[in-house]
Design an enzyme around this catalytic site. Structure first.
Site, PDB file in Angstrom:
ATOM      1  N   ASP A  33       0.823  -1.211   0.000  1.00  0.00           N
ATOM      2  CA  ASP A  33       0.000   0.000   0.000  1.00  0.00           C
ATOM      3  C   ASP A  33       0.861   1.267   0.000  1.00  0.00           C
ATOM      4  O   ASP A  33       1.369   1.681   1.046  1.00  0.00           O
ATOM      5  CB  ASP A  33      -0.909  -0.015   1.245  1.00  0.00           C
ATOM      6  CG  ASP A  33      -1.784   1.213   1.324  1.00  0.00           C
ATOM      7  OD1 ASP A  33      -2.354   1.462   2.410  1.00  0.00           O
ATOM      8  OD2 ASP A  33      -1.903   1.931   0.312  1.00  0.00           O
ATOM      9  N   ASP A 215      -1.665   5.554  -5.125  1.00  0.00           N
ATOM     10  CA  ASP A 215      -2.057   4.716  -3.992  1.00  0.00           C
ATOM     11  C   ASP A 215      -2.456   3.293  -4.395  1.00  0.00           C
ATOM     12  O   ASP A 215      -3.607   3.040  -4.770  1.00  0.00           O
ATOM     13  CB  ASP A 215      -3.226   5.405  -3.254  1.00  0.00           C
ATOM     14  CG  ASP A 215      -3.621   4.665  -1.998  1.00  0.00           C
ATOM     15  OD1 ASP A 215      -4.535   5.135  -1.292  1.00  0.00           O
ATOM     16  OD2 ASP A 215      -3.040   3.596  -1.727  1.00  0.00           O
TER      17      ASP A 215
HETATM   18  C1  LIG Z   1     -11.702   4.497  -0.337  1.00  0.00           C
HETATM   19  C2  LIG Z   1     -11.371   5.781   0.327  1.00  0.00           C
HETATM   20  N1  LIG Z   1     -12.290   6.704   0.734  1.00  0.00           N
HETATM   21  N2  LIG Z   1     -11.614   7.693   1.274  1.00  0.00           N
HETATM   22  C3  LIG Z   1     -12.299   8.852   1.836  1.00  0.00           C
HETATM   23  C4  LIG Z   1     -10.289   7.448   1.203  1.00  0.00           C
HETATM   24  C5  LIG Z   1      -9.214   8.352   1.653  1.00  0.00           C
HETATM   25  C6  LIG Z   1     -10.104   6.236   0.609  1.00  0.00           C
HETATM   26  C7  LIG Z   1      -8.822   5.549   0.359  1.00  0.00           C
HETATM   27  C8  LIG Z   1      -8.616   4.444   1.407  1.00  0.00           C
HETATM   28  O1  LIG Z   1      -9.229   4.448   2.469  1.00  0.00           O
HETATM   29  N3  LIG Z   1      -7.707   3.509   1.059  1.00  0.00           N
HETATM   30  C9  LIG Z   1      -7.359   2.412   1.841  1.00  0.00           C
HETATM   31  C10 LIG Z   1      -8.264   1.715   2.644  1.00  0.00           C
HETATM   32  C11 LIG Z   1      -7.808   0.640   3.387  1.00  0.00           C
HETATM   33  C12 LIG Z   1      -6.470   0.266   3.322  1.00  0.00           C
HETATM   34  C13 LIG Z   1      -5.626   0.987   2.499  1.00  0.00           C
HETATM   35  N4  LIG Z   1      -6.064   2.036   1.778  1.00  0.00           N
END
Ligand SMILES: Cc1nn(C)c(C)c1CC(=O)Nc1ccccn1
Length: 327
Positions: A33, A215
């Site tokens: 990640d 990401d």
């Molecule tokens: C999907 C999403 N919504 N919002 C507001 C953000 C900031 C995200 C991205 C996110 O949370 N990515 C994530 C989740 C779990 C583990 C690693 N990365």
């Protein structure tokens, strides 16, 4: 000088990509990640009801970091926490003899339910590592001085195994030139500026770009609300479904390609990547691979974008930079 390569295996609908990692004497499947900086895994300390079906790290092979603990909440509000051990980690032949391993003592249901994943391996900057009282380094930061070159690369693919390399750039993985852009590390992310977007109903607006992060741990491509709205205005049957929390479209639709201008170069996300996945098994309505970044504060170039390019995360110079090339 170490170099290495490890597979990135796609999970259902490319929701995430998992890579084998040896920690102590267990091999676990971790979600690499670039949007976070904690290496955490399910462990023999995790409650059985939370860790059922997951591979477990057994801290008996490590050395406890006394008084150290960690607690992370991701943007989607999923979370995990626990304590810390130092142990040996091997990724694609690259060895960190003493890496901070964050053993989970509690995880949220999203991680419990994702039974293929045994944890995450953070590749953002160590400045956002959540270990207290003293933050520890990511795997990349731990090994970077032993790498032939302080870089790692990301080659994700739609519905097929890709790979991560450490210590070298693989010229067989891309075509044309690599376009590099500067990275702003102030928020601990691989953060850059996109110049503009086009595609779908957006044929008009390409000028406006914005701040974005690369990401690998996020499945979708989160863009400024105006860009997402403009794109889907060109897709028959697409609409914003507030109950689903985003744009949906008919699974039978072949959406138009989407173009991103970065560093003066245009990278194209094939429209098929944007017909992401059925809302639930058998549904004829699909969730869109492009969504609005409203409330996040920046755009997120997750796997929907990254699987269309070869990405180079380069910290070998005086300041970090991101490289993108056509796959
Ligand atoms: C999907 C999403 N919504 N919002 C507001 C953000 C900031 C995200 C991205 C996110 O949370 N990515 C994530 C989740 C779990 C583990 C690693 N990365």
């Amino acid at each position: 000088c170490q170099t290495g390569e490890v597979a990135a295996d796609p999970q259902l609908y490319d929701q995430s990509y998992l890579s084998p990692v040896t920690i102590g004497n267990s091999e676990l499947m971790l979600d690499f990640d670039t949007g976070s900086a904690d290496l955490w895994c399910f462990s023999t300390e995790s409650p059985a009801v939370q860790s059922a079906g997951h591979g477990l790290y057994n801290p008996s092979t490590g050395t406890e970091l006394d008084g150290a603990f960690w607690d992370i909440t991701y943007g989607d509000q999923s979370a995990a926490s626990g304590n810390v051990f130092a142990d040996k980690v091997v990724v694609g032949g690259v060895t960190a003899t003493k890496q901070a391993i964050e053993a989970a003592t509690s995880v949220s249901y999203e991680f419990t339910e994702d039974v293929a994943s045994d944890g995450l391996l953070g590749l953002a900057f160590s400045s956002i590592n959540t270990i207290l009282p003293q933050p520890q380094t990511t795997f990349f930061d731990t090994v970077r001085n032993t790498l032939a070159k302080a870089v790692f690369t990301v080659d994700l693919k739609k519905g097929a195994a890709g790979s991560y390399t450490f210590g070298y750039i693989d010229s067989s993985k891309y075509s044309g030139a690599i376009t590099y852009v500067p990275v702003n590390t102030a928020n601990g992310f691989w953060q850059f500026t996109a110049d503009g977007y086009s595609g779908g109903g957006n044929n008009a607006s390409t000028g406006r770009g914005g701040v974005a992060i690369a990401d690998t741990g996020t499945s979708l491509l989160y863009l400024p609300a105006s860009v997402a709205k403009g794109y889907y205005s060109g897709v028959q049957g697409a609409s914003f479904d507030f109950r689903q929390g985003g744009y949906t479209l008919p699974c039978s639709a072949t959406p138009p390609d989407f173009n991103v201008a970065i560093g003066g170069k245009t990278f194209t996300v094939p429209g098929s990547y944007i017909n992401y996945a059925p809302l639930r098994a058998g549904s004829s309505t699909c969730f869109g691979g492009i969504q609005a970044d409203s409330g996040i504060g920046f755009s997120i170039f997750g796997d929907v974008f990254l699987k269309a390019v070869y990405a180079i995360f380069d910290d070998s110079g005086s300041s970090p930079k991101l490289g993108f090339a056509a796959q």
